[in-house]
Scaffold this motif. Sequence first.
Motif, PDB file in Angstrom:
ATOM      1  N   VAL A 322       1.357   8.012  -7.144  1.00 37.86           N
ATOM      2  CA  VAL A 322       2.502   7.140  -6.844  1.00 37.86           C
ATOM      3  C   VAL A 322       2.003   5.756  -6.419  1.00 37.86           C
ATOM      4  O   VAL A 322       2.485   4.722  -6.902  1.00 37.86           O
ATOM      5  CB  VAL A 322       3.401   7.751  -5.739  1.00 37.86           C
ATOM      6  N   LEU A 323       1.012   5.726  -5.523  1.00 44.35           N
ATOM      7  CA  LEU A 323       0.520   4.446  -4.999  1.00 44.35           C
ATOM      8  C   LEU A 323      -0.135   3.604  -6.100  1.00 44.35           C
ATOM      9  O   LEU A 323      -0.080   2.379  -6.064  1.00 44.35           O
ATOM     10  CB  LEU A 323      -0.483   4.684  -3.857  1.00 44.35           C
ATOM     11  N   THR A 324      -0.734   4.274  -7.083  1.00 45.75           N
ATOM     12  CA  THR A 324      -1.380   3.548  -8.184  1.00 45.75           C
ATOM     13  C   THR A 324      -0.342   2.933  -9.126  1.00 45.75           C
ATOM     14  O   THR A 324      -0.455   1.774  -9.509  1.00 45.75           O
ATOM     15  CB  THR A 324      -2.270   4.514  -9.003  1.00 45.75           C
ATOM     16  N   HIS A 325       0.670   3.721  -9.475  1.00 40.41           N
ATOM     17  CA  HIS A 325       1.620   3.244 -10.484  1.00 40.41           C
ATOM     18  C   HIS A 325       2.838   2.537  -9.898  1.00 40.41           C
ATOM     19  O   HIS A 325       3.504   1.779 -10.604  1.00 40.41           O
ATOM     20  CB  HIS A 325       2.020   4.400 -11.404  1.00 40.41           C
ATOM     21  N   PHE A 326       3.106   2.765  -8.612  1.00 40.60           N
ATOM     22  CA  PHE A 326       4.223   2.093  -7.931  1.00 40.60           C
ATOM     23  C   PHE A 326       3.727   1.528  -6.601  1.00 40.60           C
ATOM     24  O   PHE A 326       4.138   1.989  -5.531  1.00 40.60           O
ATOM     25  CB  PHE A 326       5.393   3.073  -7.722  1.00 40.60           C
ATOM     26  N   PRO A 327       2.845   0.518  -6.666  1.00 42.95           N
ATOM     27  CA  PRO A 327       2.263  -0.002  -5.415  1.00 42.95           C
ATOM     28  C   PRO A 327       3.304  -0.727  -4.556  1.00 42.95           C
ATOM     29  O   PRO A 327       4.325  -1.197  -5.073  1.00 42.95           O
ATOM     30  CB  PRO A 327       1.189  -0.993  -5.894  1.00 42.95           C
ATOM     31  N   ALA A 328       2.992  -0.807  -3.265  1.00 44.16           N
ATOM     32  CA  ALA A 328       3.876  -1.499  -2.315  1.00 44.16           C
ATOM     33  C   ALA A 328       3.916  -2.991  -2.631  1.00 44.16           C
ATOM     34  O   ALA A 328       2.999  -3.540  -3.230  1.00 44.16           O
ATOM     35  CB  ALA A 328       3.356  -1.295  -0.895  1.00 44.16           C
ATOM     36  N   GLU A 329       4.991  -3.616  -2.205  1.00 42.30           N
ATOM     37  CA  GLU A 329       5.091  -5.082  -2.211  1.00 42.30           C
ATOM     38  C   GLU A 329       3.908  -5.625  -1.403  1.00 42.30           C
ATOM     39  O   GLU A 329       3.662  -5.132  -0.306  1.00 42.30           O
ATOM     40  CB  GLU A 329       6.405  -5.440  -1.489  1.00 42.30           C
ATOM     41  N   PRO A 330       3.178  -6.606  -1.941  1.00 40.31           N
ATOM     42  CA  PRO A 330       2.047  -7.131  -1.166  1.00 40.31           C
ATOM     43  C   PRO A 330       2.505  -7.567   0.231  1.00 40.31           C
ATOM     44  O   PRO A 330       3.532  -8.237   0.372  1.00 40.31           O
ATOM     45  CB  PRO A 330       1.576  -8.329  -1.996  1.00 40.31           C
ATOM     46  N   GLY A 331       1.755  -7.158   1.236  1.00 44.87           N
ATOM     47  CA  GLY A 331       2.114  -7.477   2.623  1.00 44.87           C
ATOM     48  C   GLY A 331       2.831  -6.338   3.326  1.00 44.87           C
ATOM     49  O   GLY A 331       2.858  -6.282   4.554  1.00 44.87           O
ATOM     50  N   GLU A 333       2.131  -3.031   2.656  1.00 44.22           N
ATOM     51  CA  GLU A 333       1.361  -1.796   2.446  1.00 44.22           C
ATOM     52  C   GLU A 333       1.324  -0.926   3.705  1.00 44.22           C
ATOM     53  O   GLU A 333       1.395   0.296   3.621  1.00 44.22           O
ATOM     54  CB  GLU A 333      -0.087  -2.108   2.024  1.00 44.22           C
ATOM     55  N   ALA A 334       1.201  -1.580   4.857  1.00 41.85           N
ATOM     56  CA  ALA A 334       0.986  -0.835   6.105  1.00 41.85           C
ATOM     57  C   ALA A 334       2.185   0.053   6.455  1.00 41.85           C
ATOM     58  O   ALA A 334       2.018   1.107   7.077  1.00 41.85           O
ATOM     59  CB  ALA A 334       0.693  -1.795   7.246  1.00 41.85           C
ATOM     60  N   SER A 335       3.384  -0.358   6.051  1.00 37.87           N
ATOM     61  CA  SER A 335       4.564   0.438   6.403  1.00 37.87           C
ATOM     62  C   SER A 335       5.153   1.136   5.173  1.00 37.87           C
ATOM     63  O   SER A 335       6.297   1.571   5.195  1.00 37.87           O
ATOM     64  CB  SER A 335       5.624  -0.467   7.046  1.00 37.87           C
ATOM     65  N   TYR A 336       4.361   1.235   4.096  1.00 39.16           N
ATOM     66  CA  TYR A 336       4.898   1.769   2.840  1.00 39.16           C
ATOM     67  C   TYR A 336       5.163   3.273   2.933  1.00 39.16           C
ATOM     68  O   TYR A 336       6.183   3.763   2.472  1.00 39.16           O
ATOM     69  CB  TYR A 336       3.904   1.474   1.715  1.00 39.16           C
ATOM     70  N   VAL A 337       4.228   4.000   3.521  1.00 36.19           N
ATOM     71  CA  VAL A 337       4.343   5.460   3.613  1.00 36.19           C
ATOM     72  C   VAL A 337       4.522   5.834   5.086  1.00 36.19           C
ATOM     73  O   VAL A 337       3.896   5.227   5.957  1.00 36.19           O
ATOM     74  CB  VAL A 337       3.067   6.135   3.042  1.00 36.19           C
ATOM     75  N   ASN A 338       5.366   6.820   5.338  1.00 41.18           N
ATOM     76  CA  ASN A 338       5.605   7.205   6.734  1.00 41.18           C
ATOM     77  C   ASN A 338       4.398   7.919   7.366  1.00 41.18           C
ATOM     78  O   ASN A 338       4.400   8.154   8.568  1.00 41.18           O
ATOM     79  CB  ASN A 338       6.871   8.061   6.853  1.00 41.18           C
ATOM     80  N   ARG A 339       3.377   8.269   6.561  1.00 41.35           N
ATOM     81  CA  ARG A 339       2.172   8.913   7.110  1.00 41.35           C
ATOM     82  C   ARG A 339       0.951   8.076   6.745  1.00 41.35           C
ATOM     83  O   ARG A 339       0.347   8.272   5.676  1.00 41.35           O
ATOM     84  CB  ARG A 339       1.986  10.297   6.514  1.00 41.35           C
ATOM     85  N   PRO A 340       0.550   7.130   7.609  1.00 42.59           N
ATOM     86  CA  PRO A 340      -0.563   6.227   7.295  1.00 42.59           C
ATOM     87  C   PRO A 340      -1.872   6.969   6.994  1.00 42.59           C
ATOM     88  O   PRO A 340      -2.611   6.563   6.092  1.00 42.59           O
ATOM     89  CB  PRO A 340      -0.693   5.368   8.558  1.00 42.59           C
ATOM     90  N   ALA A 341      -2.147   8.057   7.703  1.00 40.89           N
ATOM     91  CA  ALA A 341      -3.403   8.785   7.477  1.00 40.89           C
ATOM     92  C   ALA A 341      -3.429   9.376   6.067  1.00 40.89           C
ATOM     93  O   ALA A 341      -4.440   9.302   5.361  1.00 40.89           O
ATOM     94  CB  ALA A 341      -3.568   9.890   8.520  1.00 40.89           C
ATOM     95  N   HIS A 370      10.003   2.303  -0.008  1.00 42.25           N
ATOM     96  CA  HIS A 370       9.415   3.120   1.049  1.00 42.25           C
ATOM     97  C   HIS A 370       9.185   4.530   0.519  1.00 42.25           C
ATOM     98  O   HIS A 370       9.924   4.995  -0.336  1.00 42.25           O
ATOM     99  CB  HIS A 370      10.372   3.166   2.246  1.00 42.25           C
ATOM    100  N   VAL A 371       8.137   5.180   1.025  1.00 43.80           N
ATOM    101  CA  VAL A 371       7.839   6.561   0.634  1.00 43.80           C
ATOM    102  C   VAL A 371       7.861   7.432   1.893  1.00 43.80           C
ATOM    103  O   VAL A 371       7.153   7.132   2.864  1.00 43.80           O
ATOM    104  CB  VAL A 371       6.449   6.660  -0.037  1.00 43.80           C
ATOM    105  N   TYR A 372       8.683   8.451   1.874  1.00 42.30           N
ATOM    106  CA  TYR A 372       8.683   9.438   2.968  1.00 42.30           C
ATOM    107  C   TYR A 372       7.995  10.704   2.476  1.00 42.30           C
ATOM    108  O   TYR A 372       8.444  11.307   1.506  1.00 42.30           O
ATOM    109  CB  TYR A 372      10.099   9.870   3.360  1.00 42.30           C
ATOM    110  N   HIS A 373       6.946  11.099   3.166  1.00 40.89           N
ATOM    111  CA  HIS A 373       6.386  12.422   2.921  1.00 40.89           C
ATOM    112  C   HIS A 373       6.984  13.360   3.962  1.00 40.89           C
ATOM    113  O   HIS A 373       6.987  13.058   5.155  1.00 40.89           O
ATOM    114  CB  HIS A 373       4.863  12.405   3.067  1.00 40.89           C
ATOM    115  N   THR A 374       7.520  14.472   3.504  1.00 37.93           N
ATOM    116  CA  THR A 374       8.101  15.417   4.456  1.00 37.93           C
ATOM    117  C   THR A 374       8.020  16.819   3.857  1.00 37.93           C
ATOM    118  O   THR A 374       7.430  17.013   2.801  1.00 37.93           O
ATOM    119  CB  THR A 374       9.546  14.999   4.845  1.00 37.93           C
TER     120      THR A 374
END
Length: 400
Positions: A322-331, A333-341, A370-374
């Motif tokens: 997902v991150l490769t083909h649908f990258p975050a808006e530049p800037g 990235e830090a809040s793109y996924v709800n699980r940074p680790a 935004h991406v939520y992993h749950t």
Amino acid sequence: SRRHTPRALMAQLTVASPTNIAVIKYWGKRDTALNLPINSSVSLTINQADLRTVTTVTVSKDFEKDRLWLNGEEEDVSASKRVQKVFAMVRGRSRQWEGMKVHVVSVNNFPTAAGLASSAAGYAALAFALGKLYAVEESYPGELSTIARVGSGSACRSLAGGFVAWDMGSREDGADSCARQVAPAEHWPELQVLILVVSDKKKAVSSTAGMQTAVETSPLLAHRAAHVVPARMLAMEAAYLKKDFAAFAQLAMQDSNQFHATCLDTFPPIFYLNDVSRAVIQFVHAFNSACGETRMGYTFDAGPNAVLLVQQQHAVQALAAVLTHFPAEPGSEASYVNRPAMQQEAMALGPPAGLAAAFPLEPQVGVIKHVYHTDVGPGARLLEPSESLADAAGMPLRTK
Ligand code: DP6
């Protein structure tokens, strides 16, 4: 001499309810007043640690009318037939708090009407909270879910955790159109979801209106309800109980696609999927073909957001893709996924070999917000009084 038990003058309690995501969709009503569906449906209860509605209800002899605050804004209870029906069904099953009014304070921790089924969590929370406040005893299993259902159909599936079926029932009064837990979340703890938020704007056509037009105009919807869903429900429950991911994911994808086909078959047609949704669908199929097996599924409700289905052992790889083909808006990235680790792990791992060849679209930057992993979790539950959203007068404590 007569003995009097002291009568309480007020009470308050707070509940949390999860949302749910259907893998066999509810779409179409045979009775619009009672939200009685034209077919059964089944859903995953989403872990309320990530997405939930919290609701505090307060009853007092001092209140003049029923009042409701949703995400800090007061709503007009007298204008909401659904809320009134939920109140009436609860009060009709209890002899407590007679003549007293209730204040409801409710907060979602996710965008309302973004296609993340906030009405499901909201009405499940309302029915569960009022059911507890009024000490409603179910006279048969699932009765409380019929109260949530009258608020919003899909809400009946949020009271229980895990994998929850809503059996359509056949009675005119709806008493047998209720939710039933197929298996608790612990049955398949490896099952996880990635929610790709494509747009957080309010949807154009509400579920209620969309499904009504579909019932009136779509022959495909009638065919689906009568001839496709019954067998699919059985196959889906069996796949979940066997933890057969490939069968489970394939049925979910096919059912989502058929639901959206009925939207196109509605006249005039309704479009919930957009170009980003369709790119995500192609991406999942490419991912599976690159992996040589079905490791990902998708399902879309009445909006463009994608809910991807994965198992734990492939979740990081799926996120990497997902991150490769649908990258975050530049800037952002830090809040793109709800699980940074997990996001870090995915960046380090990279997508599966062969995905780029199987999915020829250029990476689309910033189209997913935004991406939520749950994962799958328990149903509605009572919270501690310390988690109350209201003061002793039932007024909202925090606005948001
Ligand atoms: C596409 O439960 O929101 O999410 O009963 O009118 O309140 P009402 O509709 P609602 O519809 C949900 C439709 C769906 C599919 C599903 O959740 O099964």
